[in-house]
Design a protein around this motif. Structure first.
Motif, PDB file in Angstrom:
ATOM      1  N   THR A  75      -0.451  -0.575   5.891  1.00  0.00           N
ATOM      2  CA  THR A  75      -0.976   0.031   7.120  1.00  0.00           C
ATOM      3  C   THR A  75      -2.642   0.290   6.885  1.00  0.00           C
ATOM      4  O   THR A  75      -3.091   1.320   6.652  1.00  0.00           O
ATOM      5  CB  THR A  75      -0.207   1.321   7.242  1.00  0.00           C
ATOM      6  N   LEU A  76      -3.116  -0.964   7.056  1.00  0.00           N
ATOM      7  CA  LEU A  76      -4.407  -0.901   6.541  1.00  0.00           C
ATOM      8  C   LEU A  76      -5.552  -0.446   7.526  1.00  0.00           C
ATOM      9  O   LEU A  76      -6.584   0.154   7.087  1.00  0.00           O
ATOM     10  CB  LEU A  76      -5.018  -2.360   6.004  1.00  0.00           C
ATOM     11  N   THR A  77      -5.526  -0.763   8.854  1.00  0.00           N
ATOM     12  CA  THR A  77      -6.637  -0.408   9.506  1.00  0.00           C
ATOM     13  C   THR A  77      -6.162   0.004  10.991  1.00  0.00           C
ATOM     14  O   THR A  77      -5.096  -0.441  11.474  1.00  0.00           O
ATOM     15  CB  THR A  77      -7.728  -1.683   9.982  1.00  0.00           C
ATOM     16  N   GLY A  78      -6.692   0.781  11.770  1.00  0.00           N
ATOM     17  CA  GLY A  78      -6.616   1.525  13.143  1.00  0.00           C
ATOM     18  C   GLY A  78      -6.953   0.195  13.931  1.00  0.00           C
ATOM     19  O   GLY A  78      -6.506   0.184  15.036  1.00  0.00           O
ATOM     20  N   ASP A 122      -2.537  10.091   3.893  1.00  0.00           N
ATOM     21  CA  ASP A 122      -3.901   9.501   4.101  1.00  0.00           C
ATOM     22  C   ASP A 122      -4.794  10.886   4.978  1.00  0.00           C
ATOM     23  O   ASP A 122      -4.670  10.421   6.154  1.00  0.00           O
ATOM     24  CB  ASP A 122      -4.332   8.249   4.615  1.00  0.00           C
ATOM     25  N   PHE A 152       2.892   8.049   6.949  1.00  0.00           N
ATOM     26  CA  PHE A 152       3.581   6.665   7.402  1.00  0.00           C
ATOM     27  C   PHE A 152       2.543   5.739   6.329  1.00  0.00           C
ATOM     28  O   PHE A 152       2.871   4.498   6.286  1.00  0.00           O
ATOM     29  CB  PHE A 152       3.509   6.476   8.540  1.00  0.00           C
ATOM     30  N   ASP A 153       1.616   6.143   5.652  1.00  0.00           N
ATOM     31  CA  ASP A 153       0.586   5.264   5.117  1.00  0.00           C
ATOM     32  C   ASP A 153       1.130   4.534   3.788  1.00  0.00           C
ATOM     33  O   ASP A 153       0.607   3.803   3.059  1.00  0.00           O
ATOM     34  CB  ASP A 153      -0.878   6.226   4.635  1.00  0.00           C
ATOM     35  N   ASP A 184     -12.117   6.958   3.581  1.00  0.00           N
ATOM     36  CA  ASP A 184     -11.061   6.732   4.403  1.00  0.00           C
ATOM     37  C   ASP A 184     -10.863   5.239   4.409  1.00  0.00           C
ATOM     38  O   ASP A 184      -9.623   4.805   4.982  1.00  0.00           O
ATOM     39  CB  ASP A 184     -11.241   7.244   5.823  1.00  0.00           C
ATOM     40  N   LYS A 231       0.712  -1.190  -0.140  1.00  0.00           N
ATOM     41  CA  LYS A 231      -0.028  -0.054  -0.070  1.00  0.00           C
ATOM     42  C   LYS A 231       0.834   1.131  -0.156  1.00  0.00           C
ATOM     43  O   LYS A 231       1.555   1.542   0.876  1.00  0.00           O
ATOM     44  CB  LYS A 231      -0.831  -0.069   1.205  1.00  0.00           C
ATOM     45  N   ASN A 258     -17.275   4.940   2.673  1.00  0.00           N
ATOM     46  CA  ASN A 258     -16.249   5.788   3.561  1.00  0.00           C
ATOM     47  C   ASN A 258     -14.882   5.787   2.704  1.00  0.00           C
ATOM     48  O   ASN A 258     -14.356   5.160   2.428  1.00  0.00           O
ATOM     49  CB  ASN A 258     -15.980   4.998   4.953  1.00  0.00           C
ATOM     50  N   ILE A 318     -16.636  -0.732   3.397  1.00  0.00           N
ATOM     51  CA  ILE A 318     -16.530  -0.906   4.952  1.00  0.00           C
ATOM     52  C   ILE A 318     -17.577  -2.122   5.438  1.00  0.00           C
ATOM     53  O   ILE A 318     -18.512  -2.403   4.552  1.00  0.00           O
ATOM     54  CB  ILE A 318     -16.834   0.304   5.684  1.00  0.00           C
ATOM     55  N   GLU A 321      -9.346   3.725   2.084  1.00  0.00           N
ATOM     56  CA  GLU A 321      -9.042   3.739   0.751  1.00  0.00           C
ATOM     57  C   GLU A 321      -7.913   2.692   0.163  1.00  0.00           C
ATOM     58  O   GLU A 321      -7.781   2.244  -0.816  1.00  0.00           O
ATOM     59  CB  GLU A 321      -8.259   5.361   0.514  1.00  0.00           C
ATOM     60  N   MET A 358      -0.147  10.378   9.169  1.00  0.00           N
ATOM     61  CA  MET A 358      -0.629   9.447   8.034  1.00  0.00           C
ATOM     62  C   MET A 358       0.284   9.717   6.852  1.00  0.00           C
ATOM     63  O   MET A 358       0.009   9.243   5.722  1.00  0.00           O
ATOM     64  CB  MET A 358      -2.047   9.984   7.690  1.00  0.00           C
ATOM     65  N   LYS A 371     -10.232  12.788   8.178  1.00  0.00           N
ATOM     66  CA  LYS A 371      -9.746  12.354   9.701  1.00  0.00           C
ATOM     67  C   LYS A 371      -9.755  13.347  10.475  1.00  0.00           C
ATOM     68  O   LYS A 371      -9.674  14.712  10.097  1.00  0.00           O
ATOM     69  CB  LYS A 371      -8.447  11.779   9.900  1.00  0.00           C
TER      70      LYS A 371
HETATM   71  N1  BES Z   1      -4.303   4.286   6.888  1.00  0.00           N
HETATM   72  C1  BES Z   1      -5.389   3.998   7.559  1.00  0.00           C
HETATM   73  C2  BES Z   1      -5.314   3.072   8.857  1.00  0.00           C
HETATM   74  C3  BES Z   1      -4.613   3.731  10.208  1.00  0.00           C
HETATM   75  C4  BES Z   1      -5.691   4.192  10.862  1.00  0.00           C
HETATM   76  C5  BES Z   1      -3.595   3.109  10.479  1.00  0.00           C
HETATM   77  C6  BES Z   1      -5.141   4.703  12.124  1.00  0.00           C
HETATM   78  C7  BES Z   1      -3.039   3.632  11.678  1.00  0.00           C
HETATM   79  C8  BES Z   1      -3.899   4.533  12.323  1.00  0.00           C
HETATM   80  C9  BES Z   1      -6.442   3.451   6.757  1.00  0.00           C
HETATM   81  O1  BES Z   1      -6.674   4.078   5.409  1.00  0.00           O
HETATM   82  C10 BES Z   1      -8.018   4.127   7.473  1.00  0.00           C
HETATM   83  O2  BES Z   1      -8.046   5.243   7.539  1.00  0.00           O
HETATM   84  N2  BES Z   1      -8.846   3.180   7.604  1.00  0.00           N
HETATM   85  C11 BES Z   1     -10.024   3.234   8.469  1.00  0.00           C
HETATM   86  C12 BES Z   1     -10.831   2.422   7.853  1.00  0.00           C
HETATM   87  C13 BES Z   1     -12.291   2.574   8.468  1.00  0.00           C
HETATM   88  C14 BES Z   1     -13.030   3.797   7.605  1.00  0.00           C
HETATM   89  C15 BES Z   1     -13.306   1.303   7.902  1.00  0.00           C
HETATM   90  C16 BES Z   1      -9.856   3.066  10.026  1.00  0.00           C
HETATM   91  O3  BES Z   1      -9.009   2.044  10.335  1.00  0.00           O
HETATM   92  O4  BES Z   1     -10.243   3.584  10.828  1.00  0.00           O
END
Ligand code: BES
Ligand code: ZN
Ligand code: ZN
Length: 488
Positions: free
Chosen positions: A360-363, A256, A273-274, A333, A251, A331, A421, A335, A271, A263
């Motif tokens: 770095t897909l999900t928080g 981001d 670091f994405d 975000d 990715k 959503n 999502i 992405e 972000m 966000k």
């Molecule tokens: N790049 C983020 C993931 C992320 C979030 C990494 C926080 C580190 C800390 C990803 O693109 C994202 O924003 N994911 C969302 C998905 C949600 C909208 C379904 C997330 O994890 O909040």
């Protein structure tokens, strides 16, 4: 820092500092006699984490440093990386440039000397890296000149491989630390191009128009709000026909913001670091070439910013992905899965034996594993077992999460084949994201690594400084070495 291996006796090595790692209660006789000579034998007994430095006379090295490892029975391999980091920091503080480490335990109980030597090289190189490229340098930079691993055993190949792995990880960290205004998608492609040139990789970049022609609308939808042109980078390493063939997908979101589903501003700077999944795969390519792995690799990197603007993708928009599946973007975000969906489908077309992606897909993975684990999901149990073992060996630890069919139900769309999502509340967020990716790999064995928790260190921790860790480079390169070794 230059790294070398010397098959020598400890008494014949010239260096500024000679480091001797010691298990608790198992201090070598010559170390004990040095302590006695200095009249400090009560001060050091190999306690875990304790370092002790002594000036020495009449030896080819100027100082001795003993580092405690704790009880031999309980010592993890990672303790040696930590010990090496301690030695490097100690040497720098004392302005000593050339460091030698004595690795000979006459048969350590839990780990081979090869693995120990490798861990020491890794810990030293990883801890030696400075990551503040835009900070005015202090007059005199403290840097190590040379690291010598010294042993009566033959540890040369292990030292050399560890150097290749750790330097490739440091390469990844140096690219990752660049902020989004500098490391744009185009600049990332340039970085990949110079890597390709240095190592003789095949190299190709697609621009927006070419992606449009191919129908890579996941990437285009994410990039539509950005002033920066997206790129799709393709790099190939080919050690010979008929060798096992792996596709790596990373990715590459260079920033981001969340897009229209923006966000919160607090912490948004992180972000940048994405893009670390993409850079990790560049590091793996570098390591594979340095190690001359008998394998064929295609690395695929979709890279773009995710920004809000008048032309940005809006929640509710429906797009058709590269493999023809339609997606309702609920959503903006979420992405990463959109750009990866296109890239995974493109990877699957080449019919590799295996696809590995990192993102770095999900928080949500931070909620599950915190900062200490990589979330792993996929379709090949055997590969995941091997990846787990490599995680324990490299200490870039992975933990499997399930991909039961119920999670695939959660990303079925109302107005399109899929939605991006699972649920508004984010239930099983790491898993539904992986379930989405699964829709794009066809029947190719596939492993997904969610690295969102591990790519950034908030401060000095072990052998990492504040900033990007490059975690995953040693993990995947080590995995590939074992995987292609078995399949040859
Ligand atoms: N790049 C983020 C993931 C992320 C979030 C990494 C926080 C580190 C800390 C990803 O693109 C994202 O924003 N994911 C969302 C998905 C949600 C909208 C379904 C997330 O994890 O909040
Ligand atoms: Zn996002
Ligand atoms: Zn993201």
């Amino acid at each position: 820092m230059k790294v070398e291996f010397l098959k020598k006796d400890v008494s014949s090595v010239s260096a500024d500092l000679m480091v001797v790692p010691c298990f608790r209660g198992k201090i070598p006789a010559w170390v004990h006699s040095e302590l006695v000579k200095a009249g400090v034998e009560g001060d050091f007994s190999g306690e875990k984490g304790k370092a002790y430095m002594l000036p020495v006379k009449g030896k080819p090295y100027k100082r001795l440093m003993f580092i405690g490892l704790g009880k031999e029975k309980f010592v993890e391999l990672d303790e040696f990386r930590l010990a090496a980091a301690k030695a490097v920091r100690g040497a720098k503080a004392a302005r000593l440039r050339d460091v030698a480490v004595w690795v000979d335990f006459s048969g350590a109980a839990r780990h081979s000397e090869k693995d120990i030597a490798a861990a020491i090289v890794e810990g030293a190189l990883l801890s030696d890296l400075k990551l503040a490229p835009y900070k005015k340098k202090k007059k005199e930079e403290r840097k190590l000149g040379r690291l010598s691993i010294v042993s009566g055993l033959d540890l040369g190949p292990a030292v050399e491989e560890a150097r290749a792995l750790a330097e490739s990880q440091n390469y990844a960290r140096l690219v990752a630390v660049e902020p989004a205004n500098i490391m744009t998608p185009r600049k990332l492609a340039e970085a990949a191009k110079s890597l390709a040139k240095e190592y003789g990789f095949g190299f190709k970049v697609m621009n927006r128009a070419e992606m449009k022609k191919k129908g890579m609308n996941g990437i285009l939808a994410v990039s539509s709000g950005s002033a920066q042109e997206p790129v799709f980078i393709e790099m190939t390493y080919n050690a010979g026909k008929k060798l096992p063939f792996v596709a790596l997908v990373g990715k590459g979101i260079t920033f981001d913001s969340g897009g229209i589903s923006i966000k919160p501003s607090k912490g948004m700077d992180t972000m940048k670091f994405d893009k670390c999944g993409a850079i990790m795969m560049m590091g793996v390519m570098r390591a594979a070439a340095e190690m001359r792995l008998p394998v064929r690799i295609t690395a695929l990197i979709p890279a773009t910013e995710n920004m809000p603007s008048g032309s940005a993708t809006k929640p509710g928009d429906i797009i058709k992905m590269y493999n023809g599946k339609t997606v309702e973007i609920l959503n903006t975000d979420a992405e990463g899965r959109l750009i990866l969906g296109d890239a995974l489908a493109y990877a699957a077309e080449a019919k590799p034996d295996l696809i590995i992606d990192a993102a770095t897909l999900t928080g949500a993975v931070l909620i599950v594993l915190g900062r200490h684990g990589i979330g792993m999901l996929g379709t090949d149990k055997g590969v995941m077992k091997e990846m787990y073992d490599c995680g324990m060996e490299t200490w870039e630890k992975v933990w499997e999460l399930p991909l039961w069919k119920e999670y695939s139900e959660m990303i079925k769309g109302d107005y399109a084949d899929l939605k991006n999502i699972g649920s508004e509340s984010g239930e099983a967020g790491t898993i539904t994201a992986a379930a989405f990716l699964k829709e794009f790999v066809g029947n190719i064995p596939w492993v997904h690594l969610d690295i969102a928790g591990v790519e950034w260190s908030d401060g000095e921790a072990g052998y990492f400084c504040k900033g990007p860790t490059g975690k995953g480079v040693r993990l995947v390169a080590t995995f590939l070495k074992k995987w292609c070794g078995k399949r040859k």
